[in-house]
Design an enzyme around this catalytic site. Structure first.
Site, PDB file in Angstrom:
ATOM      1  N   ASP A  67     -19.050  24.095  -1.233  1.00  0.00           N
ATOM      2  CA  ASP A  67     -18.781  22.615  -1.162  1.00  0.00           C
ATOM      3  C   ASP A  67     -18.564  22.087  -2.588  1.00  0.00           C
ATOM      4  O   ASP A  67     -19.110  21.071  -3.009  1.00  0.00           O
ATOM      5  CB  ASP A  67     -19.892  21.926  -0.461  1.00  0.00           C
ATOM      6  CG  ASP A  67     -19.833  20.447  -0.297  1.00  0.00           C
ATOM      7  OD1 ASP A  67     -18.552  19.901  -0.068  1.00  0.00           O
ATOM      8  OD2 ASP A  67     -20.752  19.599  -0.390  1.00  0.00           O
ATOM      9  N   SER A 101     -23.047  11.738  -4.107  1.00  0.00           N
ATOM     10  CA  SER A 101     -22.477  13.222  -3.785  1.00  0.00           C
ATOM     11  C   SER A 101     -21.509  13.517  -4.716  1.00  0.00           C
ATOM     12  O   SER A 101     -20.718  12.897  -4.821  1.00  0.00           O
ATOM     13  CB  SER A 101     -22.221  13.254  -2.311  1.00  0.00           C
ATOM     14  OG  SER A 101     -22.097  14.624  -1.807  1.00  0.00           O
ATOM     15  N   HIS A 118     -16.326  18.279  -0.009  1.00  0.00           N
ATOM     16  CA  HIS A 118     -16.219  17.122   1.037  1.00  0.00           C
ATOM     17  C   HIS A 118     -16.042  15.635   0.524  1.00  0.00           C
ATOM     18  O   HIS A 118     -15.567  14.890   1.198  1.00  0.00           O
ATOM     19  CB  HIS A 118     -17.570  17.028   1.867  1.00  0.00           C
ATOM     20  CG  HIS A 118     -18.777  16.435   1.035  1.00  0.00           C
ATOM     21  ND1 HIS A 118     -19.810  16.852   0.461  1.00  0.00           N
ATOM     22  CD2 HIS A 118     -19.056  15.037   1.042  1.00  0.00           C
ATOM     23  CE1 HIS A 118     -20.455  16.189  -0.045  1.00  0.00           C
ATOM     24  NE2 HIS A 118     -20.211  15.081   0.427  1.00  0.00           N
TER      25      HIS A 118
END
Length: 350
Positions: free
Chosen positions: A123, A200, A93
């Site tokens: 992911d 992230s 992402h």
């Protein structure tokens, strides 16, 4: 004649407040914070040294990623260099379908990188820096050795010139997290190490300095519960992306849904499992269609492993099933039968 002199009216003194129970006597010197016992101070020093040592060893391998989509600035995130020649592991992402990303190292170097592969189902994504460089790299550890309560350190690089660090413990292991693609990511690590914005894609690191996970998500408003894709999953995806540019998964061509087996149906068919998967539709000319699978069939097992829901079926259709015969046990009109089919490779749709 007596003269009476007026006496001054006495003025009442203000009431004196009593000191709170447990307060030191009036006039006592101010209280001081009790010193930390030597044994506790030693533990705090050991904890700090462990965290500082990990940051010194791994922090230089954590980078900032900037994604540009067309003429617009896209998202930002973190990544971790896992090979000295410039392989960077991050979140899918974060990359968000881009072909190239900008990489900023801790020492301020600005580099460009090509996205080698992107796997939305876990992911995870992999980028390779264009320039011939030798960079600090972090080692992927064995996430199966993690224990609940173990110290972990989340490192990110949201600003591009200095790592940010949060610490916590492993709260739970073997969790599942729903990816944007709808597929369940298995073997997810839950930790209370806070995941700051922009972190992230950065590493979750053990006290030994090994990357045990890739930080992937945070539940807002849930007391800082954060998740990381386990390093063993990341190692598998890394190998697949390097070899094939994608993660290969099998495809049989059905739409299915979880089905609860009634007690009567269980007894009639001699079944112990309470749930299975019912085939809703079959795609024409798909492996399932060629094998004679039909709408209404109930899939019980795949190669002997029980299928209790759609996630079980999807999880079982890994790359090792491609182009080889697999056995599906199904329930059709109350009878159990085994059907063989050969899955194709699933094509990722953009």
């Amino acid at each position: 004649m007596k003269i009476m002199l007026d006496r001054p009216t006495p003025v009442a003194s203000p009431p004196v407040a009593s000191p709170p129970v447990g307060s030191p006597p009036v006039g006592s010197p101010p209280a001081t914070t009790p010193p930390v016992p030597p044994e506790d101070q030693a533990l705090l020093d050991a904890y700090s040294r462990a965290v500082i040592d990990v940051v010194d060893r791994v922090g230089s391998a954590v980078v900032r990623l900037d994604v540009k989509t067309g003429d617009r600035q896209g998202g930002t995130g973190s990544g971790v260099i896992v090979a000295p020649d410039g392989l960077v592991l991050t979140n899918s992402h974060v990359v968000n379908g881009a072909a190239r990303v900008k990489v900023t190292t801790v020492d301020g170097r600005s580099l460009t990188a090509q996205v080698v592969g992107d796997d939305p189902d876990t992911d995870l994504a992999l980028a390779r820096i264009d320039a011939p460089v030798t960079l600090p790299a972090a080692a992927l550890g064995n996430s199966k050795l993690l224990k609940r309560g173990q110290l972990v350190i989340a490192i990110g690089n949201p600003l591009g010139f200095e790592s940010t660090v949060t610490t916590g413990v492993v709260s739970a292991l073997g969790r599942s997290l729903r990816a944007r693609s709808g597929r369940l990511i298995d073997d997810v690590i839950q930790t209370d190490a806070a995941l700051n914005p922009g972190n992230s894609g950065g590493p979750l690191v053990s006290s030994r300095g090994e990357v045990v996970g890739i930080n992937t998500a945070v539940i807002m408003g849930a007391q800082g519960i954060c998740f990381a894709v386990a390093a063993n999953t990341a190692s598998f995806v890394l190998g697949e992306l390097v070899r094939h540019g994608r993660v290969r998964r099998a495809y049989i061509g059905i739409a299915a849904q979880q089905f609860t087996l009634s007690r009567r149906r269980q007894l009639a068919a001699g079944l112990t499992q309470e749930t299975a998967v019912m085939v809703a539709t079959v795609e024409p000319k798909s492996p399932a269609d060629r094998a004679g699978i039909a709408s209404g069939d109930i899939i019980l097992t795949l190669d002997g492993a029980a299928v209790t829901g759609a996630d079980d079926l999807i999880r079982s259709l890994a790359g090792d099933k491609i182009a080889r015969s697999i056995a599906l046990e199904i329930l059709r009109n109350g009878s159990r039968l085994t059907v063989s089919l050969i899955p194709d490779e699933r094509v990722q749709r953009g």
